[in-house]
Design a protein around this motif. Structure first.
Motif, PDB file in Angstrom:
ATOM      1  N   GLY A 118       0.841  -1.204   0.000  1.00 19.15           N
ATOM      2  CA  GLY A 118       0.000   0.000   0.000  1.00 19.15           C
ATOM      3  C   GLY A 118       0.872   1.248   0.000  1.00 19.15           C
ATOM      4  O   GLY A 118       0.640   2.191  -0.767  1.00 19.15           O
ATOM      5  N   LEU A 119       1.910   1.235   0.823  1.00 21.31           N
ATOM      6  CA  LEU A 119       2.790   2.407   0.905  1.00 21.31           C
ATOM      7  C   LEU A 119       3.510   2.692  -0.415  1.00 21.31           C
ATOM      8  O   LEU A 119       3.558   3.829  -0.860  1.00 21.31           O
ATOM      9  N   TYR A 120       4.076   1.623  -1.084  1.00 17.52           N
ATOM     10  CA  TYR A 120       4.771   1.952  -2.346  1.00 17.52           C
ATOM     11  C   TYR A 120       3.793   2.463  -3.378  1.00 17.52           C
ATOM     12  O   TYR A 120       4.138   3.270  -4.208  1.00 17.52           O
ATOM     13  N   LEU A 121       2.585   1.873  -3.363  1.00 20.28           N
ATOM     14  CA  LEU A 121       1.630   2.262  -4.404  1.00 20.28           C
ATOM     15  C   LEU A 121       1.137   3.683  -4.189  1.00 20.28           C
ATOM     16  O   LEU A 121       1.001   4.444  -5.141  1.00 20.28           O
ATOM     17  N   TYR A 122       0.879   4.064  -2.933  1.00 16.24           N
ATOM     18  CA  TYR A 122       0.506   5.469  -2.700  1.00 16.24           C
ATOM     19  C   TYR A 122       1.651   6.381  -3.146  1.00 16.24           C
ATOM     20  O   TYR A 122       1.423   7.441  -3.719  1.00 16.24           O
ATOM     21  N   ALA A 123       2.890   5.939  -2.894  1.00 15.55           N
ATOM     22  CA  ALA A 123       4.031   6.762  -3.313  1.00 15.55           C
ATOM     23  C   ALA A 123       4.084   6.859  -4.842  1.00 15.55           C
ATOM     24  O   ALA A 123       4.371   7.931  -5.395  1.00 15.55           O
ATOM     25  N   ALA A 124       3.777   5.758  -5.533  1.00  9.23           N
ATOM     26  CA  ALA A 124       3.761   5.798  -7.014  1.00  9.23           C
ATOM     27  C   ALA A 124       2.668   6.758  -7.491  1.00  9.23           C
ATOM     28  O   ALA A 124       2.871   7.543  -8.418  1.00  9.23           O
ATOM     29  N   ALA A 125       1.509   6.723  -6.820  1.00  8.70           N
ATOM     30  CA  ALA A 125       0.417   7.630  -7.217  1.00  8.70           C
ATOM     31  C   ALA A 125       0.810   9.084  -6.957  1.00  8.70           C
ATOM     32  O   ALA A 125       0.476   9.979  -7.745  1.00  8.70           O
ATOM     33  N   GLU A 126       1.566   9.301  -5.896  1.00 12.16           N
ATOM     34  CA  GLU A 126       1.966  10.683  -5.569  1.00 12.16           C
ATOM     35  C   GLU A 126       2.851  11.289  -6.655  1.00 12.16           C
ATOM     36  O   GLU A 126       2.875  12.506  -6.817  1.00 12.16           O
ATOM     37  N   THR A 127       3.565  10.440  -7.411  1.00  9.03           N
ATOM     38  CA  THR A 127       4.397  10.988  -8.506  1.00  9.03           C
ATOM     39  C   THR A 127       3.535  11.614  -9.592  1.00  9.03           C
ATOM     40  O   THR A 127       4.042  12.310 -10.465  1.00  9.03           O
ATOM     41  N   LEU A 128       2.224  11.364  -9.552  1.00 12.04           N
ATOM     42  CA  LEU A 128       1.322  11.926 -10.565  1.00 12.04           C
ATOM     43  C   LEU A 128       0.678  13.218 -10.078  1.00 12.04           C
ATOM     44  O   LEU A 128      -0.264  13.722 -10.689  1.00 12.04           O
ATOM     45  N   GLY A 129       1.148  13.717  -8.927  1.00 13.04           N
ATOM     46  CA  GLY A 129       0.671  15.021  -8.483  1.00 13.04           C
ATOM     47  C   GLY A 129      -0.580  14.978  -7.622  1.00 13.04           C
ATOM     48  O   GLY A 129      -1.410  15.879  -7.682  1.00 13.04           O
ATOM     49  N   VAL A 130      -0.723  13.924  -6.832  1.00 12.64           N
ATOM     50  CA  VAL A 130      -1.858  13.846  -5.912  1.00 12.64           C
ATOM     51  C   VAL A 130      -1.255  13.419  -4.575  1.00 12.64           C
ATOM     52  O   VAL A 130      -0.213  12.772  -4.565  1.00 12.64           O
ATOM     53  N   SER A 131      -1.856  13.805  -3.457  1.00  9.57           N
ATOM     54  CA  SER A 131      -1.240  13.422  -2.180  1.00  9.57           C
ATOM     55  C   SER A 131      -1.909  12.180  -1.602  1.00  9.57           C
ATOM     56  O   SER A 131      -3.070  11.889  -1.902  1.00  9.57           O
ATOM     57  N   ARG A 132      -1.162  11.468  -0.788  1.00 10.74           N
ATOM     58  CA  ARG A 132      -1.714  10.271  -0.150  1.00 10.74           C
ATOM     59  C   ARG A 132      -2.939  10.631   0.681  1.00 10.74           C
ATOM     60  O   ARG A 132      -3.932   9.913   0.666  1.00 10.74           O
ATOM     61  N   ASP A 133      -2.877  11.751   1.398  1.00  6.21           N
ATOM     62  CA  ASP A 133      -4.020  12.147   2.226  1.00  6.21           C
ATOM     63  C   ASP A 133      -5.292  12.310   1.396  1.00  6.21           C
ATOM     64  O   ASP A 133      -6.375  11.900   1.808  1.00  6.21           O
ATOM     65  N   GLU A 134      -5.134  12.919   0.211  1.00  4.46           N
ATOM     66  CA  GLU A 134      -6.310  13.085  -0.659  1.00  4.46           C
ATOM     67  C   GLU A 134      -6.871  11.732  -1.063  1.00  4.46           C
ATOM     68  O   GLU A 134      -8.082  11.532  -1.105  1.00  4.46           O
ATOM     69  N   LEU A 135      -5.960  10.807  -1.388  1.00  6.29           N
ATOM     70  CA  LEU A 135      -6.412   9.487  -1.845  1.00  6.29           C
ATOM     71  C   LEU A 135      -7.093   8.724  -0.711  1.00  6.29           C
ATOM     72  O   LEU A 135      -8.110   8.067  -0.912  1.00  6.29           O
ATOM     73  N   VAL A 136      -6.530   8.844   0.494  1.00  7.11           N
ATOM     74  CA  VAL A 136      -7.136   8.162   1.645  1.00  7.11           C
ATOM     75  C   VAL A 136      -8.536   8.731   1.894  1.00  7.11           C
ATOM     76  O   VAL A 136      -9.480   7.989   2.175  1.00  7.11           O
ATOM     77  N   ASP A 137      -8.679  10.045   1.724  1.00 10.52           N
ATOM     78  CA  ASP A 137     -10.011  10.655   1.859  1.00 10.52           C
ATOM     79  C   ASP A 137     -10.999  10.102   0.843  1.00 10.52           C
ATOM     80  O   ASP A 137     -12.165   9.871   1.166  1.00 10.52           O
ATOM     81  N   LEU A 138     -10.497   9.899  -0.387  1.00 13.03           N
ATOM     82  CA  LEU A 138     -11.379   9.353  -1.425  1.00 13.03           C
ATOM     83  C   LEU A 138     -11.846   7.942  -1.058  1.00 13.03           C
ATOM     84  O   LEU A 138     -12.982   7.567  -1.309  1.00 13.03           O
ATOM     85  N   LEU A 139     -10.965   7.174  -0.436  1.00 10.23           N
ATOM     86  CA  LEU A 139     -11.351   5.834   0.017  1.00 10.23           C
ATOM     87  C   LEU A 139     -12.372   5.935   1.157  1.00 10.23           C
ATOM     88  O   LEU A 139     -13.425   5.297   1.126  1.00 10.23           O
ATOM     89  N   LEU A 140     -12.041   6.756   2.157  1.00 10.68           N
ATOM     90  CA  LEU A 140     -12.884   6.805   3.355  1.00 10.68           C
ATOM     91  C   LEU A 140     -14.267   7.380   3.051  1.00 10.68           C
ATOM     92  O   LEU A 140     -15.245   7.029   3.717  1.00 10.68           O
ATOM     93  N   SER A 141     -14.332   8.263   2.054  1.00 11.68           N
ATOM     94  CA  SER A 141     -15.637   8.830   1.713  1.00 11.68           C
ATOM     95  C   SER A 141     -16.358   7.979   0.677  1.00 11.68           C
ATOM     96  O   SER A 141     -17.435   8.342   0.224  1.00 11.68           O
TER      97      SER A 141
END
Ligand code: FE2
Ligand code: FE2
Lengths: 354, 263
Positions: A118-141
């Motif tokens: 999960g950690l490496y993948l969030y880091a890979a997604a962050e290279t596309l200009g989005v933050s892990r916190d934003e992505l976690v919010d998208l999951l939780l909501s």
């Protein structure tokens, strides 16, 4: 990604580890070739992007890319990351009750690996200009999904074996082609993840092998788990090709390389032999070798059930989300304290430096 | 806090024995350390998928894995010392709570993250000098286990001490929670150091090292070391809190449901 059983998203080891290694070698060879030959550096960004894709080179974070490519990747990588994190729950469910200390240690290490994925993948997604916190919010909501397979319960110890064998197995079949994905950071993360998933698959297989050769009660436990997980595992590859949205574009971009049905077939062909060796029966009376197709004919999973689970009405959707939300909410004061402490330290160091 | 206000060492308040010294043969000693590590691992693993941050989930699993690894070595060796054919699983899964010899500290429920960090901090501040001493003891096997485990304990201590400082000196809420956690778990540390001169390492000799670590870290964390004179004990004699039986019921349920099965 873990599976293609997300909301309307495109998309063990039968020599799969070898394919991961081949992808890794190809990645190194491509990097060594550089982009000089096939790809004209002076070209406009759009044709440069197209040339990189055509030449099987990798798109890197600094490169121009179409907005839709970026959005598709963010969604796919994030949903894969969410799957790793939510997937810790059904597997983690048996850590406290693992039947031997050795199995407890292996399972604990496995669930820890999933957190690492999960950690490496969030880091890979962050290279596309989005933050892990934003992505976690998208999951939780609930605005982004995770693999629907994790909405099924792990009812017995044998489920831990079957999750390793079938669920990690299906994940590898899905992920091996992603090791050649056109986006560099995702391809590299997938190579690392696939190697660990193949250990998980082998460990799951080994749990089942022990159960299948154990007492009658253990063997029955193993067969029951296979009976419950077989069709949900087939559904991990997503809806049949005719109904799958997004696939064609993802194929053109070399994010996805094979269709849902091709991957599902590959998975079935791999499992039949392994089930035989285990001495367990796949619960499909229609399963038979088709010499013309050089592949097994099999019964499709219930795609209406898949849609119900994706839409939120699987056995554990509510429980999995409540668990994630509770952990996040209960950790808030700890994260705030860590941030406050770090800020105090930084101020302190400034004063010392001044 | 004042290093002078050394807490009074209490004899275990055992309801089954009057002697202040628990059975101290190498088997009982090794078993007690193995049980500490096993029960600590079981509690830490409860955090998996529930930690406040993903990185912390990984760190807590790591520490749980270290404790479990040490438990397996210690219980296996205890079984050899006993010579009755019990392996690590027989010792872990087929004893009742009255036969477990772990300290009470490790069996206490996890509570919030501050309680877990207080427990881990005190445990690591005890295990580090313990394993270090063990690494130099005359028993080759125990020395080897101590040599491996002390490196792990050093990491556990660093990790827990960092959180004690962060929470103690973080926000108002984290300070209040961390102080409450220290106050609530502190009474249980005294049991760790009950004198046992015949044991391979006498726990009483570890107290000064422990106190020095705790005093420094609590001061840096702006926390107060409690002065409570209450010193619950009994774990080393198999007289536990109410919590252990539940922990074992969960841990042992599957293994016991299939007597003689291999896994
Ligand atoms: Fe994973
Ligand atoms: Fe996995």
């Amino acid at each position: 990604m873990y599976g293609n059983d997300f909301a309307a998203v495109d998309a063990p080891d039968g020599g799969l580890l070898g394919q991961v290694e081949a992808a890794e070698a190809a990645l190194r060879a491509a990097a060594a070739r550089g982009r000089g030959g096939a790809v004209a550096a002076g070209a406009d960004p759009e044709s440069y992007f197209a040339d990189v894709i055509n030449a099987d080179q990798k798109i890197e974070p600094r490169d121009w890319m179409p907005e839709a490519y970026r959005r598709t990747l963010i969604r796919q990588i994030a949903q894969h990351a969410h799957s790793e994190i939510v997937g810790m729950q059904p597997e983690g469910n048996w850590i406290s009750r693992a039947p031997s200390l050795k199995r407890k240690a292996i399972l604990l290490a496995k669930v820890q690996d999933e957190a690492g994925h999960g950690l490496y993948l969030y880091a890979a997604a962050e290279t596309l200009g989005v933050s892990r916190d934003e992505l976690v919010d998208l999951l939780l909501s609930g605005r982004q999904k995770y693999s629907s397979i994790f909405n099924y319960p792990t009812l017995t110890w044998a489920d831990v074996g079957v999750v390793g064998w079938l669920v990690d197995g299906a994940a590898i079949v899905n992920q091996v082609p992603l090791c050649r994905c056109s986006y560099g950071p995702y391809a590299r993360a997938m190579i690392r993840v696939c190697k660990e998933e193949s250990f998980h698959q082998r460990q799951g297989y080994e749990i089942l092998h022990t159960l299948a050769h154990g007492t009658p009660a253990q063997k029955a436990m193993a067969q029951d788990a296979v009976d419950r997980w077989w069709y949900p595992s087939l559904a991990m590859f997503g809806p049949p090709d005719g109904d799958s949205t997004h696939s064609a574009q993802s194929m053109a971009w070399k994010i996805k390389r094979f269709s849902n049905d091709e991957l599902r077939q590959r998975f079935v062909d791999m499992c039949v032999q392994q089930a035989e060796t285990l001495g367990l029966t796949l619960p499909d009376p229609g399963l038979r070798w088709n010499p013309e197709r050089q592949a097994y004919d099999f019964t499709q999973p219930d795609y209406d059930e898949l849609m119900r689970v994706i839409s939120g009405d699987g056995p554990c959707n509510r429980q999995r989300m409540a668990h994630r939300r509770r952990a996040h909410a209960e950790g808030a004061w700890v994260r705030e304290a860590a941030a406050a402490y770090a800020a105090k330290r930084a101020r302190h160091e400034e004063r010392v430096a001044a | 806090m004042s290093a002078r206000s050394e807490p009074v060492l209490r004899a275990p308040q055992s309801r089954t024995k009057t002697s202040p010294v628990s059975a101290s043969g190498p088997f009982e000693f090794t078993l007690a350390l193995g049980d500490d590590a096993l029960v600590a691992a079981q509690r830490l693993a409860e955090w998996t998928s529930r930690a406040p941050e993903m990185e912390e989930d990984v760190a807590l699993s790591n520490i749980a894995l270290d404790q479990l690894g040490a438990a397996r070595l210690l219980l296996t060796y205890a079984g050899e010392l006993e010579g009755a054919g019990r392996d690590e699983d027989a010792l872990a899964y087929l004893r009742d709570d009255r036969e477990f010899r772990n300290c009470l500290l490790v069996e206490l429920p996890n509570g919030d993250f501050a309680v877990t960090m207080a427990k881990l901090f005190f445990l690591a501040a005890y295990q580090l000098p313990l394993y270090t001493a063990l690494a130099g003891c005359g028993d080759e096997q125990l020395a080897a286990i101590g040599g491996k485990a002390r490196k792990e304990s050093a990491y556990h201590l660093d990790h827990a001490a960092l959180w004690v400082r962060r929470l103690g000196d973080g926000t108002g809420e984290s300070h209040r929670r961390m102080q409450a956690a220290v106050d609530g778990t502190w009474p249980y540390v005294h049991e760790l150091f009950a004198a046992d001169p015949a044991a391979p390492v006498d726990p009483a000799t570890l107290r000064a090292d422990f106190d020095a670590t705790v005093t420094t870290v609590l001061a840096e964390a702006t926390l107060t070391r409690p002065e409570s004179g209450w010193a619950p004990a009994g774990g080393r004699d198999g007289v536990h809190t109410e919590h252990l039986s539940y922990l074992l019921a969960e841990m042992q349920v599957l293994h016991r449901a299939h007597p003689g099965a291999r896994w």
